[in-house]
Design an enzyme around this catalytic site. Structure first.
Site, PDB file in Angstrom:
ATOM      1  N   ASN A 464       6.196  -8.658   5.880  1.00  0.00           N
ATOM      2  CA  ASN A 464       5.662  -7.625   4.965  1.00  0.00           C
ATOM      3  C   ASN A 464       5.296  -6.343   5.842  1.00  0.00           C
ATOM      4  OD1 ASN A 464       3.960 -10.299   4.376  1.00  0.00           O
ATOM      5  ND2 ASN A 464       2.958  -7.866   4.474  1.00  0.00           N
ATOM      6  N   ASN A 467       2.254  -2.884   2.394  1.00  0.00           N
ATOM      7  CA  ASN A 467       2.616  -2.755   0.839  1.00  0.00           C
ATOM      8  C   ASN A 467       3.168  -4.495   0.885  1.00  0.00           C
ATOM      9  OD1 ASN A 467       3.009  -3.042  -1.515  1.00  0.00           O
ATOM     10  ND2 ASN A 467       4.421  -1.196  -2.133  1.00  0.00           N
ATOM     11  N   ASP A 468       2.039  -4.660   0.495  1.00  0.00           N
ATOM     12  CA  ASP A 468       1.963  -6.418   0.882  1.00  0.00           C
ATOM     13  C   ASP A 468       2.876  -6.712  -0.090  1.00  0.00           C
ATOM     14  OD1 ASP A 468       1.000  -7.267   2.939  1.00  0.00           O
ATOM     15  OD2 ASP A 468      -1.126  -7.174   2.052  1.00  0.00           O
ATOM     16  N   THR A 469       3.485  -6.329  -1.419  1.00  0.00           N
ATOM     17  CA  THR A 469       4.361  -6.708  -2.296  1.00  0.00           C
ATOM     18  C   THR A 469       5.172  -6.491  -2.035  1.00  0.00           C
ATOM     19  OG1 THR A 469       3.392  -4.730  -3.907  1.00  0.00           O
ATOM     20  CG2 THR A 469       1.895  -6.425  -4.406  1.00  0.00           C
TER      21      THR A 469
END
Length: 780
Positions: A464, A467-469
């Site tokens: 990733n 922005n981990d999401t």
């Protein structure tokens, strides 16, 4: 509704009622033995590493909230009434309550039925113990007999083990010896931990409990312990069960009389040292002196930057609380807070490299050590491990696309601030073997990025990016990140400037070729009105006006401008749309319009609910880069408008809506798409603190250290009648002043340095190197 106010004179935030919307926290200690403490004394103590060296317990995500803690109980021995002077955990209504969170200390003062109590919590500098320095006063006009009980709950040093409390307790023993409680988390026979937790007081002890369950009693809680209710402890030691630190002392006071006391909790290596350790730690005069030393230390830290502006809210926040938060994020990264359990975050490579930016002006040697520590968990291929645990030296994770690039910004900022160019040639080992200079570490990181690109020539997301999401966008391993592309471009732009200055022609040739590649590639990311966020695994654009949701993202617009690749026209058009679609009452949201749910076919990748954090929430970390970008574009008013919208102190009078502390930045607030718009979360430990400090001091106030001197380039609003700033730079006390702008978006045309006029906005270091005081006046 507000719950407190800022006391500028004492540099304290004063909380006037205990029922804050969430527990409002402070930090004690400065990187060694430390603690977190709420306005009601909830919190825990740990020895430098809350994951591997935890001392006391705190329950996360449980009800009742904000327990366990640094608690005291007072019991009237005549009436049997009892209460907590910190409100928690008894929760009895007090006649008076006040909590003062200061810099490195917290004071909680209250009164109930004529008994006034005041407790100051702090950790003496360099010591292995925390103090509770207190005073109890009888203002009832008649003699009173009060019994005081302490309460903390011991933890296994390994926090993850303690969460599995049933297993961890089987190793614990806790005994009281001559009024000193000694906790052994593993028993001497096992010798699994090299620390004993100890607790004691300078009061005469008339009872104790080391057994939590005996002190609390069955089917009870910290709110109504059986021992307090009946008025005496059971004098229980404990073997293989939950342990606590309870000492009871009886205090008899005539009307108007008071009694001082000191408690201490800390750690010793040898059990035999426990009693002498506590005797020293609870010395009243020594404790008072230690508190003054803490205040002096923070006064020195704050002396490196001080501003005077027409906006008193900015003066209060930037001169004290912002700098304090930057120091706490430097100490603890995303490791331990009310929102972070101290189990799985450690010092994140990306996080800690950014936290450096907020303290390098005041703590350059510590920053240098931190950069080297983190570079040691970079791999020889250029990629970095994700997390470092300071207590064990363990490093875990890896494979993210952005981690390794952050080291370039921290290193360049450190060198610009200090002039320590020799640092580039210091050798630092790689975590998987071998070593390289700091310069080689930085170059290898960027080479890794370029060597891992997708079909469009844009860096892959890999595990990733920042922005981990958004990680699900790259499940097939083909998605490409525009954020990482522009991040790399900005990083190599920084290195070009550095390599030019130090005369490193070989590295400069590499950097200029790299930047040429960026210049040739970036047009693929322009979508006509703004820059896209990514290409998906399917090769589709993400963050495009062609889609119904997730049309425009903040980060690619900011980082594109930071990279200096786009034209002025492209940058301004992108930010016209940022301000149209993303700006709101509290700052900028992550993107618009946020999608709902998770559906890869419809390019809905976040998963978290709409309006939350990186899915349409007000994400403050990202807002910092937008502020810097708008100063680079010459958009003074827009940059300042965003800075002030995000200012925590603005939230003070609406804290019932925003929930979190008004004296520190939060990671995020719920965005306009959520029904609880404005509610905050994840306060204290956020990259917002360091980047916002850099944004406001270096780009709005415009005091920008360069490799060969100072760039002075204020970007202030037209409404201001000027400002003043004191800033220490390489041992020089610089005094900057700027008048009112002659017109909107005006920038510095000349500088008057100690009475001598210089055209432009740059001061060569050689001009001021031998000065102790430098006065700088801006000419717009």
């Amino acid at each position: 509704m507000k719950f407190g106010y800022f006391d500028d004179k004492n540099k304290e935030y004063v909380i006037t009622r205990p029922d804050t919307p969430t527990p409002w926290f402070n930090y004690l200690g400065n990187g060694g033995l430390s603690a977190i403490i709420s306005n009601n004394a909830g919190g825990l103590v740990f020895d430098g590493d809350p994951c591997k060296k935890r001392i006391t317990r705190y329950k996360y995500n449980q009800l009742p909230a904000d327990r366990q803690g640094h608690f005291l109980y007072l019991r009237d021995m005549e009436t049997g009434a009892y209460w907590s002077p910190t409100w928690q955990p008894v929760l009895k209504d007090l006649d008076f309550y006040e909590c003062r969170h200061g810099l490195g200390y917290t004071v909680i003062k209250s009164s109930y039925k004529g008994i006034e109590a005041e407790i100051t919590y702090f950790i003496p500098s360099g010591k292995k113990y925390a103090n509770w320095q207190g005073k109890i006063t009888n203002k009832s006009g008649k003699p009173r007999k009060i019994k005081m009980f302490s309460y903390m709950e011991f933890s296994s040093p390994v926090a993850a083990n303690d969460i599995n409390a049933e297993w961890a307790r089987y190793f614990m023993t806790c005994k009281c010896e001559d009024g000193v409680i000694i906790f052994d988390p593993s028993s001497q026979a096992l010798a699994r931990f090299d620390m004993f937790s100890v607790f004691g007081t300078n009061l005469e002890v008339d009872g104790y409990d080391c057994w939590r369950d005996a002190f609390i009693g069955p089917f009870r809680s910290e709110s109504n312990p059986i021992a307090v209710e009946r008025g005496y402890c059971g004098n229980n030691d404990i073997n293989a069960d939950h342990a606590c630190a309870t000492l009871s002392s009886t205090i008899e006071l005539e009307g108007g009389a008071c009694k001082d006391f000191v408690y201490a909790i800390g750690v010793v290596d040898n059990r035999a040292d426990a009693k002498s350790f506590i005797k020293n730690a609870t010395d009243s005069e020594q404790s008072k002196k230690a508190l003054e030393e803490i205040k002096e230390s923070w006064a020195k830290h704050l002396s490196y930057v001080h501003v005077e502006t027409p906006d008193e809210l900015i003066n209060t926040f930037l001169n004290v609380w912002h700098q304090y938060q930057c120091a706490m994020t430097f100490n603890w990264s995303r490791f331990i807070s009310y929102y972070e359990r101290g189990v799985d975050r450690g010092w994140g490579f990306r996080d800690s490299m950014q936290d450096i930016l907020g303290v390098v002006h005041a703590l350059p040697e510590k920053v240098k050590d931190r950069i080297k520590t983190l570079l040691k968990i970079q791999q020889s291929n250029g990629n970095a491990k994700e997390v470092y645990y300071p207590g064990s030296g363990e490093a875990i994770g890896g494979g993210r696309s952005d981690d390794h690039i952050w080291s370039i910004f921290s290193t360049c900022t450190y060198v610009r601030e200090t002039g320590d160019f020799a640092f580039l040639d210091e050798l630092v080992p790689y975590v998987d073997g071998g070593e390289g200079t700091v310069r080689e570490h930085l170059i290898k990181g960027l080479d890794f990025t370029r060597n891992n690109c997708g079909e469009h020539g844009i860096p892959l997301f890999l595990k990733n990016d920042w922005n981990d999401t958004l990680a699900p966008i790259a499940r097939d391993g083909k998605a490409e990140s525009a954020f990482v592309f522009f991040q790399a471009a900005h990083a190599v732009y920084e290195l070009i400037e550095l390599f030019k200055f130090v005369g490193d022609s070989e590295s400069l040739a590499w950097a200029e070729e790299y930047y040429s590649w960026c210049r040739e590639t970036y047009p693929k990311l322009w979508d006509g009105k703004w820059f896209i966020r990514a290409f998906t695994d399917k090769g589709e654009k993400f963050g495009t006006d062609e889609d119904e949701f997730n049309k425009i993202f903040l980060n690619p617009q900011s980082w594109a401008v930071l990279s200096r690749l786009p034209s002025q026209e492209q940058g301004n058009l992108a930010f016209d749309n940022v301000n149209k679609y993303l700006f709101c009452e509290f700052g900028c949201i992550s993107h618009h319009p946020a999608s709902s749910g998770f559906n890869r076919d419809e390019k809905s990748f976040c998963g978290i609910q709409t309006g939350i954090k990186e899915n349409g929430g007000v994400f403050y970390h990202a807002s910092t880069w937008a502020i810097i970008a708008q100063t680079l574009l010459g958009r003074n008013e827009d940059a300042f408008k965003l800075y002030r919208a995000a200012l925590p102190i603005r939230r003070n009078d609406i804290s019932d809506r925003t929930l979190i502390e008004p004296y520190c930045y939060a990671s995020a607030m719920l965005g306009p798409a959520h029904e609880r718009y404005g509610a905050g979360s994840n306060s204290w430990l956020t990259g917002t603190a360091s980047w916002m400090f850099l944004a406001v001091t270096q780009h709005i106030f415009g005091f920008r250290p360069s490799y060969g001197g100072l760039t002075i380039d204020p970007c202030i609003p037209l409404a201001w009648n000027g400002f003043k700033m004191d800033r220490k730079y390489r041992g020089i006390n610089c005094h900057l002043s700027a008048p009112k702008l002659p017109c909107e978006n005006a920038r510095a045309k000349a500088l008057i340095v100690n009475g001598k006029k210089i055209d432009g906005n740059f001061i060569p270091y050689d001009l001021i190197a031998n000065e102790k005081e430098v006065c700088i006046e801006v000419v717009f």
